[in-house]
Scaffold this active site. Structure first.
Site, PDB file in Angstrom:
ATOM      1  N   TYR A 189       0.835  -1.202   0.000  1.00 21.52           N
ATOM      2  CA  TYR A 189       0.000   0.000   0.000  1.00 21.52           C
ATOM      3  C   TYR A 189       0.874   1.258   0.000  1.00 21.52           C
ATOM      4  O   TYR A 189       1.556   1.555   0.969  1.00 21.52           O
ATOM      5  CB  TYR A 189      -0.932   0.033   1.211  1.00 21.52           C
ATOM      6  N   HIS A 241      -0.016 -12.065   0.725  1.00 15.54           N
ATOM      7  CA  HIS A 241      -0.892 -11.063   0.114  1.00 15.54           C
ATOM      8  C   HIS A 241      -1.231 -11.394  -1.343  1.00 15.54           C
ATOM      9  O   HIS A 241      -0.353 -11.424  -2.196  1.00 15.54           O
ATOM     10  CB  HIS A 241      -0.170  -9.704   0.175  1.00 15.54           C
TER      11      HIS A 241
END
Length: 317
Positions: free
Chosen positions: A56, A122
Site C-alpha cells: 500500500y 498477500h
C-alpha cells in the site's frame, strides 16, 4: 464497539477494522496530522484492529501507521496489527522463503514494532498455489515460531484459493483468511465458504464492504476492474438511496456487519470523520437495526448482478 473472537487465535477484534491502505496515499494525499487524528479517533471509539501492507503506497502505509500508533502512545497489547508479505509495489510478487523472511523484518522496522499480530501472504492467486502450500506457508510458520508474527493468514480475491491451500496444508498451519469484495450487499458468495472455514478452525476477516467504491455516492475509481454491468447496477442503487435521502455507504457497511461468523470488517479510512461515520453506522445497527425496507429495495436493484465478480490472478494449472 463490539469485539468478536477471531477464529481460534484468542484475539478479540473490533467488528469494524481500520484499513490503513489510504494512509499510503493510494486514494490521494493524506496529511500526517489527519492520519494521526484518524488513528487516535479510531482508538478512542473502540477500534483495535489495524491492517496494512508493504504494497500500500509502496511501504508508505506501514510507515505512517507506525507513526500514528506511536503518536497515540497506545499500549502494544491494546491493538491488533496485521500486515502482509509477497506483494510489493516495485518488485511485484515474490512469495519465496527468502523474500517473505526479509519482508517481515522490513515491515517491523517501518511499523516500529517488535512483532505483528497477523502476517498474511498477500493476494496469493498471483503465484502458483503449490508454491504457497510448499514454500510460503512453511516460511510463515518459521516467522511465527520466531515470535515476529503471532498468527498467519492468506488473502486474495477468488474464493477457490482458500480450499485449495487449506486442504493441502497440515491443520492449524493457517490461522486466518482475509477475503475482500465477497461479503456485501452485491456479493455474498463468502457465506457459502463459512462452514468450511469454521470446520478448518480458520478465522475470517472480510474487507471492502463497499466493494472498492462500487457502493458509494462517488462511485468506483477509473481503474476498478468490475464489469460495466455491475458498475451500472451499483450506480443505480446509490442513486436510489440518495433520492430517498439515505446513504448507500452506511447501508452497505451495516449489512456487512450483520454476520457474526465474519469476525471483523475492514474498511479503508483516512480521516476522523470517516472513522466517526463507520463507528456510528455500527452503533446504529446494534441499537436500532438496519433499514429493512431500503435494504430490500437495494437488493432488488442489484439482484441481476448478484455475486458477479471479476478475474484476478494467474491461470492456475
Amino acid at each position: 464497539m463490539e469485539l468478536r473472537e477471531l477464529g481460534g487465535t484468542g484475539l478479540r477484534v473490533s467488528a469494524v477494522g481500520f484499513g490503513a491502505s489510504p494512509l499510503g496515499n493510494v486514494f490521494g494525499d493524506v496529511p500526517r496530522d489527519a492520519a494521526r487524528a484518524a488513528v487516535r479517533r479510531a482508538l478512542d471509539l473502540g477500534i483495535n484492529f489495524f491492517d496494512t501492507s508493504p504494497y500500500y503506497g509502496g511501504t508508505i502505509s506501514e510507515s505512517v501507521l507506525g507513526d500514528c500508533l506511536r503518536h497515540a502512545a497506545v499500549p502494544r497489547d491494546r491493538v491488533v496489527v496485521a500486515t502482509k508479505c509477497g506483494r510489493y509495489k516495485d518488485e511485484g510478487f515474490d512469495f519465496s522463503t527468502d523474500r517473505v523472511t526479509r519482508s517481515i523484518d522490513e515491515s517491523l522496522a517501518r511499523l516500529g514494532l517488535d512483532y505483528v499480530d497477523i502476517l498474511h501472504a498477500h493476494d496469493i492467486e498471483f503465484t502458483h498455489l503449490d508454491q504457497i502450500v510448499n514454500e510460503t506457508i512453511p516460511a510463515l510458520q518459521k516467522i511465527k515460531e520466531s515470535g515476529k508474527a503471532r498468527f498467519i493468514g492468506i488473502t486474495g480475491l477468488p474464493l477457490s484459493i482458500y480450499p485449495y491451500v487449506l486442504d493441502r496444508v497440515a491443520p492449524g498451519s493457517v490461522d486466518l483468511i482475509l477475503s475482500y469484495c465477497h461479503y456485501g450487499i452485491n456479493d455474498t458468495s463468502l457465506v457459502e465458504l463459512l462452514p468450511y472455514l469454521k470446520s478448518k478452525g480458520v478465522g475470517v476477516i472480510s474487507a471492502s464492504p463497499l466493494s472498492m467504491g462500487l457502493l458509494t455516492d462517488n462511485g468506483p475509481p477509473e481503474w476498478h476492474p468490475a464489469p460495466e454491468e455491475l458498475k451500472s447496477a451499483c450506480r443505480a442503487a446509490a442513486d436510489h438511496c440518495r433520492k430517498k435521502g439515505k446513504s448507500i455507504t452506511k447501508l452497505a457497511m451495516q449489512y456487512s456487519l450483520m454476520n457474526n461468523e465474519v469476525s471483523t470488517v475492514l474498511v479503508g479510512m483516512n480521516s476522523s470523520e470517516q472513522v466517526e461515520e463507520n463507528v456510528a453506522a455500527a452503533l446504529e445497527l446494534s441499537t436500532s437495526g438496519i433499514d429493512e425496507e431500503l435494504l430490500r429495495e437495494v437488493e432488488a436493484i442489484l439482484e441481476p448482478v448478484k455475486n458477479l465478480t471479476w478475474p484476478s490472478g494467474i491461470q492456475q494449472a
